[in-house]
Design a protein around this motif. Structure first.
Motif, PDB file in Angstrom:
ATOM      1  N   PHE A   1       0.791  -1.227   0.000  1.00  0.00           N
ATOM      2  CA  PHE A   1       0.000   0.000   0.000  1.00  0.00           C
ATOM      3  C   PHE A   1       0.831   1.289   0.000  1.00  0.00           C
ATOM      4  O   PHE A   1       0.493   2.228  -0.731  1.00  0.00           O
ATOM      5  N   PRO A   2       1.917   1.423   0.788  1.00  0.00           N
ATOM      6  CA  PRO A   2       2.681   2.677   0.737  1.00  0.00           C
ATOM      7  C   PRO A   2       3.216   3.007  -0.652  1.00  0.00           C
ATOM      8  O   PRO A   2       3.298   4.188  -1.027  1.00  0.00           O
ATOM      9  N   PHE A   3       3.562   1.989  -1.440  1.00  0.00           N
ATOM     10  CA  PHE A   3       4.045   2.220  -2.801  1.00  0.00           C
ATOM     11  C   PHE A   3       2.897   2.683  -3.700  1.00  0.00           C
ATOM     12  O   PHE A   3       3.071   3.545  -4.556  1.00  0.00           O
ATOM     13  N   LEU A   4       1.741   2.081  -3.506  1.00  0.00           N
ATOM     14  CA  LEU A   4       0.553   2.497  -4.252  1.00  0.00           C
ATOM     15  C   LEU A   4       0.199   3.950  -3.913  1.00  0.00           C
ATOM     16  O   LEU A   4      -0.056   4.765  -4.802  1.00  0.00           O
ATOM     17  N   LEU A   5       0.222   4.269  -2.633  1.00  0.00           N
ATOM     18  CA  LEU A   5      -0.104   5.625  -2.187  1.00  0.00           C
ATOM     19  C   LEU A   5       0.884   6.636  -2.761  1.00  0.00           C
ATOM     20  O   LEU A   5       0.484   7.709  -3.233  1.00  0.00           O
ATOM     21  N   ARG A   6       2.165   6.296  -2.722  1.00  0.00           N
ATOM     22  CA  ARG A   6       3.185   7.208  -3.250  1.00  0.00           C
ATOM     23  C   ARG A   6       3.008   7.420  -4.749  1.00  0.00           C
ATOM     24  O   ARG A   6       3.158   8.533  -5.257  1.00  0.00           O
ATOM     25  N   ARG A   7       2.719   6.356  -5.455  1.00  0.00           N
ATOM     26  CA  ARG A   7       2.523   6.455  -6.912  1.00  0.00           C
ATOM     27  C   ARG A   7       1.362   7.395  -7.237  1.00  0.00           C
ATOM     28  O   ARG A   7       1.481   8.298  -8.060  1.00  0.00           O
ATOM     29  N   VAL A   8       0.240   7.194  -6.585  1.00  0.00           N
ATOM     30  CA  VAL A   8      -0.946   8.003  -6.850  1.00  0.00           C
ATOM     31  C   VAL A   8      -0.724   9.455  -6.459  1.00  0.00           C
ATOM     32  O   VAL A   8      -0.958  10.378  -7.248  1.00  0.00           O
ATOM     33  N   THR A   9      -0.237   9.691  -5.243  1.00  0.00           N
ATOM     34  CA  THR A   9      -0.108  11.074  -4.761  1.00  0.00           C
ATOM     35  C   THR A   9       0.971  11.842  -5.508  1.00  0.00           C
ATOM     36  O   THR A   9       0.825  13.043  -5.752  1.00  0.00           O
ATOM     37  N   SER A  10       2.059  11.177  -5.908  1.00  0.00           N
ATOM     38  CA  SER A  10       3.127  11.887  -6.619  1.00  0.00           C
ATOM     39  C   SER A  10       2.684  12.288  -8.023  1.00  0.00           C
ATOM     40  O   SER A  10       2.998  13.391  -8.490  1.00  0.00           O
ATOM     41  N   LEU A  11       1.934  11.424  -8.711  1.00  0.00           N
ATOM     42  CA  LEU A  11       1.430  11.786 -10.038  1.00  0.00           C
ATOM     43  C   LEU A  11       0.440  12.943  -9.945  1.00  0.00           C
ATOM     44  O   LEU A  11       0.473  13.879 -10.758  1.00  0.00           O
ATOM     45  N   LEU A  12      -0.445  12.894  -8.955  1.00  0.00           N
ATOM     46  CA  LEU A  12      -1.425  13.964  -8.797  1.00  0.00           C
ATOM     47  C   LEU A  12      -0.737  15.286  -8.467  1.00  0.00           C
ATOM     48  O   LEU A  12      -1.135  16.345  -8.944  1.00  0.00           O
ATOM     49  N   ALA A  13       0.302  15.237  -7.642  1.00  0.00           N
ATOM     50  CA  ALA A  13       1.018  16.456  -7.274  1.00  0.00           C
ATOM     51  C   ALA A  13       1.794  17.028  -8.453  1.00  0.00           C
ATOM     52  O   ALA A  13       1.783  18.244  -8.695  1.00  0.00           O
ATOM     53  N   ALA A  14       2.472  16.160  -9.202  1.00  0.00           N
ATOM     54  CA  ALA A  14       3.346  16.617 -10.278  1.00  0.00           C
ATOM     55  C   ALA A  14       2.580  17.158 -11.475  1.00  0.00           C
ATOM     56  O   ALA A  14       2.989  18.149 -12.084  1.00  0.00           O
TER      57      ALA A  14
ATOM     58  N   GLY B   1      -4.903   3.565  -8.415  1.00  0.00           N
ATOM     59  CA  GLY B   1      -3.754   2.708  -8.675  1.00  0.00           C
ATOM     60  C   GLY B   1      -3.989   1.775  -9.845  1.00  0.00           C
ATOM     61  O   GLY B   1      -3.071   1.463 -10.605  1.00  0.00           O
ATOM     62  N   HIS B   2      -5.231   1.338 -10.002  1.00  0.00           N
ATOM     63  CA  HIS B   2      -5.597   0.524 -11.167  1.00  0.00           C
ATOM     64  C   HIS B   2      -5.394   1.311 -12.463  1.00  0.00           C
ATOM     65  O   HIS B   2      -4.963   0.752 -13.479  1.00  0.00           O
ATOM     66  N   LEU B   3      -5.674   2.608 -12.444  1.00  0.00           N
ATOM     67  CA  LEU B   3      -5.452   3.446 -13.627  1.00  0.00           C
ATOM     68  C   LEU B   3      -3.976   3.678 -13.896  1.00  0.00           C
ATOM     69  O   LEU B   3      -3.535   3.731 -15.048  1.00  0.00           O
ATOM     70  N   PHE B   4      -3.189   3.869 -12.816  1.00  0.00           N
ATOM     71  CA  PHE B   4      -1.807   4.331 -12.950  1.00  0.00           C
ATOM     72  C   PHE B   4      -0.779   3.208 -12.939  1.00  0.00           C
ATOM     73  O   PHE B   4       0.386   3.434 -13.273  1.00  0.00           O
ATOM     74  N   ASN B   5      -1.155   1.992 -12.519  1.00  0.00           N
ATOM     75  CA  ASN B   5      -0.208   0.895 -12.270  1.00  0.00           C
ATOM     76  C   ASN B   5       0.711   1.289 -11.103  1.00  0.00           C
ATOM     77  O   ASN B   5       0.788   2.463 -10.730  1.00  0.00           O
TER      78      ASN B   5
END
Length: 317
Positions: free
Chosen positions: A215-228, A296-300
């Motif tokens: 989950f922490p990797f999923l959370l980081r992936r989602v939040t970093s893309l949204l922020a960037a 996460g399903h959208l972003f992998n």
């Protein structure tokens, strides 16, 4: 079915475009198992040869798309560190073996936020890559058409047959509207990995994992893309979400390691792989985490997520 689980109000400002590129193969070639997960190498080499042709404006835009610069904002830099591209390719990796002439390959690509403006440049790169080959110089193709998908899942052709000579005008969708149309769950959710999920801690991959590990990797992936790429900062929430993920009950875990290719480098051969299998989960906490699982399903997630690794699907029951 309506979406009942909560998600942050800020997601209403996030836009995306989902396109399907249809590549019509020109000759016979052998595509290995999971070969479409190696498009990072092909696209970067295509970009280099594209640049050598003197297309400087296109090359600059595409370089920023494929190899984005570090953010100037120090807060954002701490969160993102090494930014991922503003697009996500999710190929159908069941396609492998002998590919025949005229056979079509569908390449789904999602463009997020500010990455939407680079779509026409990406189309040009795909057309150029068709003259070089899809896999290690093999599999030349013609970009035969482009299809767009709106937030409700309805697809429409933007153009087909022949070289695209004008700017595409795809429907721009809201991430919040997409989430609102996703189903809620009654009792449990199954998290099923479709392509190898490779996550690293201190440079070492996870050979075994549970939901709290992933989950922490999923959370980081989602939040970093949204922020960037959408300017959405969710920094007040990560600790809360991670705490909730630890409370989710895993009733079945069939995760296992799968090697899928060998990397040849100066240090010798290295087997690369990732986790496969499924988790079945229960708990009231899932309702609050569901929007993150769906994004996460959208972003992998994990290493190579931009190019199709770490794809998963959610099955509700």
């Amino acid at each position: 079915m309506s979406y009942y689980a909560p998600f942050p109000f800020e997601l209403q400002q996030v836009e995306y475009v989902k396109l399907y590129f249809y590549l019509e193969n020109s000759n016979y070639f052998d595509l290995p198992d999971l070969g479409l997960l190696q498009l990072r190498r092909e696209l970067r080499q295509g970009l280099k040869s594209f640049s050598d042709l003197g297309q400087d404006d296109y090359a600059r835009e595409l370089t920023q798309l494929l190899q984005p610069d570090l953010p100037d904002d120090p807060v954002l830099l701490r969160q993102i560190q090494q930014p991922s591209p503003a697009f996500v390719i999710s190929p159908d990796t069941s396609l492998c073996g002998l590919i025949a002439p005229k056979q079509r390959i569908c390449l789904p690509v999602l463009f997020l936020g500010s990455g939407i403006k680079a779509i026409d440049f990406f189309v040009s790169l795909l057309q150029h890559l068709g003259t070089r080959g899809l896999y290690h110089g093999c599999g030349r193709y013609v970009l035969e058409g482009v299809e767009a998908e709106d937030g409700s899942g309805v697809r429409s052709m933007l153009w087909s047959k022949g070289k695209q000579t004008y700017s595409l005008n795809p429907p721009v969708c809201r991430l919040s509207w997409w989430l609102e149309r996703k189903p809620s769950f009654e009792n449990s959710v199954q998290f099923e990995i479709v392509t190898p999920l490779r996550i690293l801690r201190q440079g070492k991959p996870f050979f075994k994992a549970g939901f709290a590990d992933i989950f922490p990797f999923l959370l980081r992936r989602v939040t970093s893309l949204l922020a960037a790429y959408a300017g959405v900062e969710l920094s007040p929430y990560p600790a809360h979400y991670i705490s909730m993920a630890k409370q989710v009950k895993v009733v079945q875990n069939s995760f296992h390691w799968k090697d899928w290719r060998t990397l040849n480098n100066e240090h010798g051969d290295q087997n690369l792989g990732g986790l496969m299998g499924a988790l079945k989960m229960q708990g009231d906490e899932l309702s609050e985490l569901l929007w993150l699982l769906q994004l996460g399903h959208l972003f992998n997630i994990g290493k190579g997520a931009t190019y199709g690794a770490g794809q998963y699907r959610l099955i509700y029951s």
